[in-house]
Write an enzyme that holds these catalytic residues in place. Structure first.
Site, PDB file in Angstrom:
ATOM      1  N   GLU A 175      17.690  47.047  82.770  1.00  0.00           N
ATOM      2  CA  GLU A 175      18.703  45.990  82.906  1.00  0.00           C
ATOM      3  C   GLU A 175      18.944  45.644  84.386  1.00  0.00           C
ATOM      4  OE1 GLU A 175      21.083  45.463  79.913  1.00  0.00           O
ATOM      5  OE2 GLU A 175      22.171  43.890  80.939  1.00  0.00           O
ATOM      6  N   ASP A 187      27.123  51.381  78.580  1.00  0.00           N
ATOM      7  CA  ASP A 187      26.684  50.718  77.347  1.00  0.00           C
ATOM      8  C   ASP A 187      25.429  51.372  76.787  1.00  0.00           C
ATOM      9  OD1 ASP A 187      28.736  49.115  78.220  1.00  0.00           O
ATOM     10  OD2 ASP A 187      27.441  47.472  78.871  1.00  0.00           O
TER      11      ASP A 187
END
Ligand code: GLA
Length: 396
Positions: A175, A187
């Protein structure tokens, strides 16, 4: 009040089987044989501990009953061939020659493949279909879910050990460095390591986790304001830089290392903005650890008060809430069946989360939805959630 009900979308008690059947049947239809495996990886809601993960602090998210599912089978070569059923888009790429494309679901698959190979793993190809029911861009971490589902598939077909913390770091790297979003570890960690019926205390420095059961008789309700703000990424990066500046002032690696007492003793020496940013993070870490203690005692009242305190701190000191989030939280807190409520995730729109009495879940959801719609004119999405396992192989 009941006049507003029809506009609110309620999502209550998702059944796993629907999506598992969908990806299985679509795989069979497209590939002419049953899938060799089905994996799922969930989205998340954070109960408390916001904007603390990138300060090496504590978070308390839970994995929710909304997930990304992949049905597939290994390939004899080093290619990935996939199809998103929800977007009706195909992808195909070679693992030895990954090329960046335009941002989209494919980049999460490539990013995970890239980060795994950067970490030294040898990968095998696979083919499969992807579908999910984590709402996109709602702040429920659909991208972390896609990353962890992808990692789970690669681990399976390439015979890699499944170590949730290691795989979460791989997902975060994908990410950060492939997709280009500078998120923390929360997350991916909760999507990788969640436990059914529990929230997970995560120490974002050591990546140690502690499952904590939800207080008996309570339910977690996600309240989506149906608003999204632009410039979230730049505001997020700005907050990170302000926290780093505060850590430098205290001479520590991260704000995690500053106690509430030490902060209070030194606070006068900080400029107003840095003081408020630091105060949020330092008190939020403290609230999160107290929330865990309250939860272990089954004390929903204390837990709810800590959630309310978290919201005030995010709104006033960290300044990442929004008008709609504040209305939603106020609507939730007006209900007798509510223990506490707060914005959740990065902020600037997206979702709030509330802890409510389980026996009043439906009435609570209806009343909050009506109140929010009457105040803002916007129809919200309301999700009564259960806590599920993290990324897992369901078949195969
Ligand atoms: C986003 C990021 C997380 C975390 C939260 C704020 O969800 O992806 O890493 O920083 O914001 O708590």
């Amino acid at each position: 009040m009941t006049g507003h009900v029809s506009h609110i979308t309620f999502h209550i008690l998702r059944s796993h089987h629907v999506l598992q059947n969908r990806v299985t049947q679509e795989f069979e239809r497209r590939f002419g044989a049953p899938p060799a495996f089905v994996v799922r990886a969930p989205g998340r809601v954070n109960l408390i501990g916001e904007h603390t993960d990138y300060n090496d602090g504590f978070v308390l998210p839970m994995a929710i009953d909304r997930a990304i599912w992949i049905a597939g089978r290994p390939r004899g070569d080093q290619r990935v061939v996939g199809r998103s059923l929800d977007l009706d888009q195909a992808t195909e790429f070679p693992l030895q020659d990954l090329q960046r494309g335009k941002t989209g679901w494919t980049e999460y698959l490539k990013g995970v493949a890239w980060a795994l190979q950067e970490a030294g793993y040898t990968l095998q190809g696979w083919e499969g279909v992807v579908s999910g029911d984590v709402p996109l861009a709602a702040g429920l971490s659909s991208s972390a879910a896609l990353e962890m589902a992808t990692a789970r598939v690669f681990a399976l077909v390439s015979e890699l050990p499944w170590e949730p913390a290691t795989m979460a770091q791989i997902g975060q790297r994908a990410e950060n460095e492939w997709v280009g979003m500078n998120c923390g570890i929360m997350d991916q960690m909760i999507s990788a390591a969640g436990e059914a019926g529990h929230a997970l205390l995560i120490d974002c420095r050591s990546l140690e986790t502690l499952p904590v059961p939800l207080p008996p008789g309570t339910v977690v309700v996600v309240l989506d304001t149906a608003t999204r703000r632009g410039l979230v990424d730049s505001a997020y990066n700005e907050r990170r830089a302000q926290c780093e500046a505060a850590a430098r002032f205290f001479g520590v690696a991260a704000l995690r290392d500053v106690s509430v007492a030490h902060f209070q003793a030194q606070a006068d020496r900080l400029d107003d903005l840095t003081r408020r940013r630091a105060r949020h993070v330092i008190t939020e870490n403290d609230r999160t650890l107290r929330a865990v203690e309250a939860m272990r005692r089954g004390d929903a009242v204390e837990f709810g008060q800590l959630m309310n305190g978290s919201h005030a701190s995010l709104r006033d000191d960290f300044e990442v809430s929004s008008e709609e989030l504040n209305h939603m939280v106020a609507c939730a807190c007006q209900q007798d069946s509510c223990y506490g409520a707060r914005m959740t995730g990065a902020g600037f729109g997206g979702c709030a989360v509330a802890l409510a009495r389980a026996d009043a879940a439906h009435a609570f959801a209806t009343a909050v939805g009506n109140c929010y719609q009457a105040t803002t004119g916007i129809a919200p999405n309301v999700y009564v959630c259960t806590a599920t396992n993290g990324a897992e192989v369901v078949k195969g």
